[in-house]
Scaffold this motif. Structure first.
Motif, PDB file in Angstrom:
ATOM      1  N   LEU A 142       9.109  -4.060 -11.407  1.00 35.70           N
ATOM      2  CA  LEU A 142       9.188  -5.112 -10.398  1.00 35.70           C
ATOM      3  C   LEU A 142      10.206  -6.176 -10.789  1.00 35.70           C
ATOM      4  CD1 LEU A 142       5.406  -5.580  -9.513  1.00 35.70           C
ATOM      5  CD2 LEU A 142       7.160  -4.456  -8.140  1.00 35.70           C
ATOM      6  N   GLY A 143      10.274  -6.480 -12.074  1.00 41.77           N
ATOM      7  CA  GLY A 143      11.267  -7.436 -12.540  1.00 41.77           C
ATOM      8  C   GLY A 143      12.681  -6.940 -12.287  1.00 41.77           C
ATOM      9  N   GLN A 144      12.893  -5.635 -12.448  1.00 41.24           N
ATOM     10  CA  GLN A 144      14.199  -5.059 -12.159  1.00 41.24           C
ATOM     11  C   GLN A 144      14.499  -5.112 -10.669  1.00 41.24           C
ATOM     12  OE1 GLN A 144      16.435  -4.068 -14.410  1.00 41.24           O
ATOM     13  NE2 GLN A 144      17.884  -3.641 -12.732  1.00 41.24           N
ATOM     14  N   GLN A 145      13.483  -4.850  -9.845  1.00 38.84           N
ATOM     15  CA  GLN A 145      13.664  -4.953  -8.397  1.00 38.84           C
ATOM     16  C   GLN A 145      14.015  -6.376  -7.986  1.00 38.84           C
ATOM     17  OE1 GLN A 145      10.229  -3.465  -6.270  1.00 38.84           O
ATOM     18  NE2 GLN A 145      11.267  -1.536  -5.846  1.00 38.84           N
ATOM     19  N   LEU A 146      13.395  -7.337  -8.634  1.00 38.98           N
ATOM     20  CA  LEU A 146      13.642  -8.732  -8.292  1.00 38.98           C
ATOM     21  C   LEU A 146      15.077  -9.135  -8.591  1.00 38.98           C
ATOM     22  CD1 LEU A 146      12.111 -11.193  -7.183  1.00 38.98           C
ATOM     23  CD2 LEU A 146      11.615 -11.840  -9.547  1.00 38.98           C
ATOM     24  N   SER A 147      15.634  -8.595  -9.653  1.00 40.16           N
ATOM     25  CA  SER A 147      17.011  -8.931 -10.022  1.00 40.16           C
ATOM     26  C   SER A 147      18.038  -8.081  -9.290  1.00 40.16           C
ATOM     27  CB  SER A 147      17.208  -8.755 -11.535  1.00 40.16           C
ATOM     28  OG  SER A 147      16.973  -7.404 -11.919  1.00 40.16           O
ATOM     29  N   ASP A 148      17.576  -7.006  -8.650  1.00 34.16           N
ATOM     30  CA  ASP A 148      18.478  -6.112  -7.928  1.00 34.16           C
ATOM     31  C   ASP A 148      18.480  -6.505  -6.458  1.00 34.16           C
ATOM     32  OD1 ASP A 148      20.066  -4.137  -6.985  1.00 34.16           O
ATOM     33  OD2 ASP A 148      18.736  -2.471  -7.462  1.00 34.16           O
ATOM     34  N   GLU A 180       2.440  -2.890 -18.078  1.00 32.12           N
ATOM     35  CA  GLU A 180       3.756  -3.289 -18.569  1.00 32.12           C
ATOM     36  C   GLU A 180       4.884  -2.554 -17.848  1.00 32.12           C
ATOM     37  OE1 GLU A 180       0.764  -4.245 -21.619  1.00 32.12           O
ATOM     38  OE2 GLU A 180       1.260  -2.434 -20.464  1.00 32.12           O
ATOM     39  N   GLY A 181       4.735  -1.241 -17.685  1.00 27.74           N
ATOM     40  CA  GLY A 181       5.783  -0.459 -17.023  1.00 27.74           C
ATOM     41  C   GLY A 181       6.022  -0.903 -15.591  1.00 27.74           C
ATOM     42  N   LEU A 182       4.957  -1.181 -14.848  1.00 25.14           N
ATOM     43  CA  LEU A 182       5.091  -1.615 -13.458  1.00 25.14           C
ATOM     44  C   LEU A 182       5.719  -3.001 -13.372  1.00 25.14           C
ATOM     45  CD1 LEU A 182       4.641  -1.341 -10.457  1.00 25.14           C
ATOM     46  CD2 LEU A 182       2.252  -2.009 -10.788  1.00 25.14           C
ATOM     47  N   PHE A 213       0.829  -1.209   0.000  1.00 19.60           N
ATOM     48  CA  PHE A 213       0.000   0.000   0.000  1.00 19.60           C
ATOM     49  C   PHE A 213       0.863   1.257   0.000  1.00 19.60           C
ATOM     50  CE2 PHE A 213      -2.677   3.208   2.184  1.00 19.60           C
ATOM     51  CZ  PHE A 213      -3.730   3.234   1.289  1.00 19.60           C
ATOM     52  N   ASP A 214       1.924   1.252   0.778  1.00 14.98           N
ATOM     53  CA  ASP A 214       2.813   2.416   0.810  1.00 14.98           C
ATOM     54  C   ASP A 214       3.560   2.593  -0.510  1.00 14.98           C
ATOM     55  OD1 ASP A 214       2.038   2.936   3.416  1.00 14.98           O
ATOM     56  OD2 ASP A 214       3.734   1.853   4.309  1.00 14.98           O
ATOM     57  N   SER A 215       3.866   1.490  -1.170  1.00 18.28           N
ATOM     58  CA  SER A 215       4.617   1.570  -2.433  1.00 18.28           C
ATOM     59  C   SER A 215       3.749   1.976  -3.611  1.00 18.28           C
ATOM     60  CB  SER A 215       5.275   0.219  -2.729  1.00 18.28           C
ATOM     61  OG  SER A 215       6.158  -0.167  -1.691  1.00 18.28           O
ATOM     62  N   LEU A 216       2.447   1.802  -3.497  1.00 20.04           N
ATOM     63  CA  LEU A 216       1.561   2.125  -4.619  1.00 20.04           C
ATOM     64  C   LEU A 216       1.626   3.596  -5.000  1.00 20.04           C
ATOM     65  CD1 LEU A 216      -1.644   0.003  -3.833  1.00 20.04           C
ATOM     66  CD2 LEU A 216       0.131  -0.444  -5.527  1.00 20.04           C
ATOM     67  N   CYS A 217       1.901   4.469  -4.031  1.00 18.47           N
ATOM     68  CA  CYS A 217       2.009   5.906  -4.339  1.00 18.47           C
ATOM     69  C   CYS A 217       3.083   6.150  -5.391  1.00 18.47           C
ATOM     70  CB  CYS A 217       2.322   6.699  -3.071  1.00 18.47           C
ATOM     71  SG  CYS A 217       1.040   6.620  -1.808  1.00 18.47           S
ATOM     72  N   GLU A 218       4.159   5.365  -5.322  1.00 19.29           N
ATOM     73  CA  GLU A 218       5.250   5.509  -6.298  1.00 19.29           C
ATOM     74  C   GLU A 218       4.945   4.763  -7.586  1.00 19.29           C
ATOM     75  OE1 GLU A 218       9.859   3.900  -6.789  1.00 19.29           O
ATOM     76  OE2 GLU A 218       8.873   3.879  -4.825  1.00 19.29           O
ATOM     77  N   TRP A 219       4.309   3.628  -7.479  1.00 18.07           N
ATOM     78  CA  TRP A 219       4.110   2.766  -8.644  1.00 18.07           C
ATOM     79  C   TRP A 219       3.020   3.249  -9.587  1.00 18.07           C
ATOM     80  CZ3 TRP A 219       4.138  -2.474  -5.531  1.00 18.07           C
ATOM     81  CH2 TRP A 219       5.444  -2.748  -5.122  1.00 18.07           C
ATOM     82  N   VAL A 220       2.073   4.042  -9.093  1.00 21.51           N
ATOM     83  CA  VAL A 220       0.943   4.416  -9.963  1.00 21.51           C
ATOM     84  C   VAL A 220       1.397   5.201 -11.189  1.00 21.51           C
ATOM     85  CG1 VAL A 220      -0.842   4.377  -8.188  1.00 21.51           C
ATOM     86  CG2 VAL A 220       0.536   6.445  -8.497  1.00 21.51           C
ATOM     87  N   SER A 221       2.552   5.840 -11.111  1.00 18.64           N
ATOM     88  CA  SER A 221       3.040   6.594 -12.271  1.00 18.64           C
ATOM     89  C   SER A 221       3.418   5.668 -13.425  1.00 18.64           C
ATOM     90  CB  SER A 221       4.246   7.446 -11.875  1.00 18.64           C
ATOM     91  OG  SER A 221       5.306   6.629 -11.398  1.00 18.64           O
ATOM     92  N   LEU A 222       3.559   4.370 -13.135  1.00 18.35           N
ATOM     93  CA  LEU A 222       3.951   3.397 -14.165  1.00 18.35           C
ATOM     94  C   LEU A 222       2.758   2.670 -14.769  1.00 18.35           C
ATOM     95  CD1 LEU A 222       6.926   1.796 -12.171  1.00 18.35           C
ATOM     96  CD2 LEU A 222       7.064   3.612 -13.893  1.00 18.35           C
TER      97      LEU A 222
END
Length: 604
Positions: free
Chosen positions: A292-298, A286-288, A232-241
């Motif tokens: 998330l895929g980049q976060q998973l590999s990082d 697609e953008g989100l 829920f806290d992360s959605l504020c950042e993710w909605v732009s994607l």
């Protein structure tokens, strides 16, 4: 299009009061009233805010004045709702009645707050049509009121998901109406800050709406409360994607929303397409998903676990069909919750301290029976004593180190070691099944059981016709009200072997052996039929990959190395393992083979 589609309306209560009775209809006067609320008395503060919000929503007020009054009360509502949360968070799955009533109070207060902003938006839209002067100011007022209303309803949605409850009736209909209303008036791209939600940057009305859609499609009943808060806290950042796209040839895995319904977003595979699809939209993710895929590999990103990120990617990208057929049933089974309880019952109700040391009175008796020297001494105790026996053997009373005394001291000393300082109460519960499949169970949690559990918790299950305990994890929870709750259990293994485990440093363990060094673990055996290798279940945050562990079970040891971690929740971790040192039974069996000593015969 019909008139309602061309000019969508918001559902608001009737205003039949001229002015509020608890305070003058003035923002400064209301601020003074709110500042004098008894902060130390949460009940009285909640009562006055609740009554004040309801009264204001039934008063005939100017749209701008109502908005100012709403802005005065909003910080107090957020503060009180935050204070009330401690009374219904982390509660038993069957929530106590009072805790559920406090939850309903929080929901009602925030819904009343959102309703006040809806009234502002409707009045501003009416005044905009009636008066040409100040049209831009009315539009700005309308847009900010819509932004606030969607945000507040989003919090009620989050609060409901947090206790695994279904959204409040008509909540999705109100959210869809607010977005359509903003879109109709060309306000969906207007951006505003919101200090109460901690938003650093302004967000648009459309992004606030998309945030609720993402929350509604995250499969929240499969998440732990802590993980849902992170999302829920992360959605504020993710909605732009994320964008809302027109409904056109949607694929099975697309997430679709009908703006004219009272339904949450849903997979296209389950969507009942209406005759007219003009008010249907698709979430473009697609953008989100790439993010998330980049976060998973990082590996540097430690705010979310890999399992949580994988859950989000699956939830937002693929519709999962049921693998196993469910069969309805009303049978009962025994369920225990948590590693400690499951370890205790699968170890034949043996306390962990006794299990770790592996020396009980039964062990001494077995050693006496196996050792011919001890056996002869033990038989002497039961023989009839005569002069010939006493003449040929020393008197047992002649020394303080008599066998009886040694046994007695050993028993007393061991009892002191085995007896825990704080006796632990282990429990299991009789639970009714709703349905069952090869992959797990759906259970109706009993009303009288106040056990605390959440998604990812380990549970033990024993059916009436079986003697052994199966192992599963809670995969979803659904609460209908304070007294009815169901949960799904994903089956991990039909059997388990309890062990005590501790870390070996450079292949060695400390000479100062202590039961405090050990942790409860469960060895899940190999299932060749489905190609499942043996795995080890451990408590969360206790062990990690590549560690070598010594496993102890009633005096027998086994050395294993933890390989890849294949599952992690807030309660347990599951590792693939490699056996470094075979158990003593296998060594004995290997040494008993007739051909093992063939090379020795000629040399002897």
């Amino acid at each position: 299009m019909t008139d309602s589609e061309e000019n969508p309306a918001l559902e608001i209560p009737a205003q039949h009061l001229d002015a509020p009775g608890f305070c003058a209809a003035d923002s400064q006067m209301l601020a003074n009233w709110a500042s004098q609320l008894p902060r130390g008395n949460l009940g009285d503060t909640s009562r006055q805010l609740f009554n004040g919000l309801q009264e204001l929503n039934h008063c005939r007020l100017d749209a701008r004045l109502r908005f100012e009054l709403q802005e005065v009360l909003r910080p107090f509502v957020f503060s009180v709702c935050g204070s009330l949360a401690v009374h219904y968070h982390n509660q038993p799955i069957v929530m106590p009645s009072q805790a559920f009533q406090i939850y309903l109070l929080s929901q009602t207060m925030q819904i009343q707050l959102a309703m006040g902003y809806q009234i502002v938006a409707m009045d501003a839209a009416h005044n905009q049509r009636a008066f040409l002067v100040g049209k831009s100011k009315l539009q700005s007022l309308m847009a900010q009121a819509l932004h606030r209303a969607i945000t507040d309803l989003g919090y009620t949605l989050f609060r409901g998901y947090l206790i695994y409850s279904e959204p409040d009736p008509s909540l999705w209909r109100h959210l869809h109406q607010l977005y359509r209303f903003a879109k109709h008036h060309g306000l969906s791209d207007r951006k505003f800050k919101d200090m109460e939600t901690g938003q650093v940057y302004p967000t648009s009305i459309e992004k606030c709406y998309i945030k609720t859609l993402l929350l509604g499609s995250v499969r929240s009943n499969q998440l732990r409360q802590e993980d849902l808060k992170l999302v829920f806290d992360s959605l504020c950042e993710w909605v732009s994607l994320v964008q809302l796209a027109d409904y056109d040839c949607a694929q099975e895995d697309n997430i679709v929303v009908n703006l004219e319904s009272d339904e949450p977003p849903i997979y296209q595979a389950l969507f009942l397409e209406p005759a007219q699809t003009d008010n249907c939209r698709i979430l473009s993710l697609e953008g989100l998903l790439n993010h998330l895929g980049q976060q998973l590999s990082d590996s540097a990103d430690t705010t979310m676990s890999p399992d949580l990120i994988k859950h989000l990617m699956i939830s937002w990208s693929s519709y999962t069909r049921r693998t196993f057929m469910r069969m309805e049933t009303s049978d009962h089974l025994l369920v225990c919750v948590g590693m400690a309880n499951l370890h205790y019952f699968s170890a034949n109700e043996t306390e962990f301290e006794e299990f770790t040391r592996g020396r009980t009175h039964n062990t001494f008796q077995l050693e006496i029976e196996a050792n011919p020297f001890l056996r002869n001494q033990a038989r002497m105790k039961h023989e009839e004593r005569d002069v010939w026996n006493t003449a040929s053997r020393p008197q047992p009373s002649a020394t303080n180190l008599a066998v009886e005394s040694i046994d007695n001291h050993i028993r007393q000393f061991e009892q002191q070691l085995v007896t825990p300082k704080r006796p632990r109460h282990y429990e299991n519960h009789q639970v009714s099944m709703v349905n069952v499949s090869a992959g797990g169970y759906a259970l109706q949690w009993p009303l009288e059981t106040r056990a605390r559990l959440t998604n990812g918790d380990i549970v033990g299950i024993r059916e009436s016709r079986h003697a052994n305990w199966s192992v599963g994890i809670v995969s979803w929870i659904r609460r209908e009200d304070s007294e009815i709750a169901q949960l799904g259990v994903k089956l991990l293994s039909p059997s388990t072997f309890p062990y005590a485990a501790r870390v070996m440093n450079r292949g060695k363990v400390s000479r100062q052996e202590s039961s405090d060094d050990f942790r409860r673990v469960l060895l899940l055996p190999e299932i060749k039929l489905i190609g499942q290798p043996p795995t080890l279940l451990t408590p969360a945050l206790t062990f990690r990959e590549k560690q070598t562990l010594q496993l102890v079970q009633q005096g027998r040891t086994l050395t294993v190395r933890l390989k890849k971690m294949i599952c992690s929740t807030g309660a347990i971790r599951q590792f693939n393992i490699e056996v470094v040192d075979k158990p003593w039974q296998e060594k004995y069996e290997n040494s008993s083979r007739a051909d093992r000593f063939d090379t020795l015969w000629n040399s002897l």
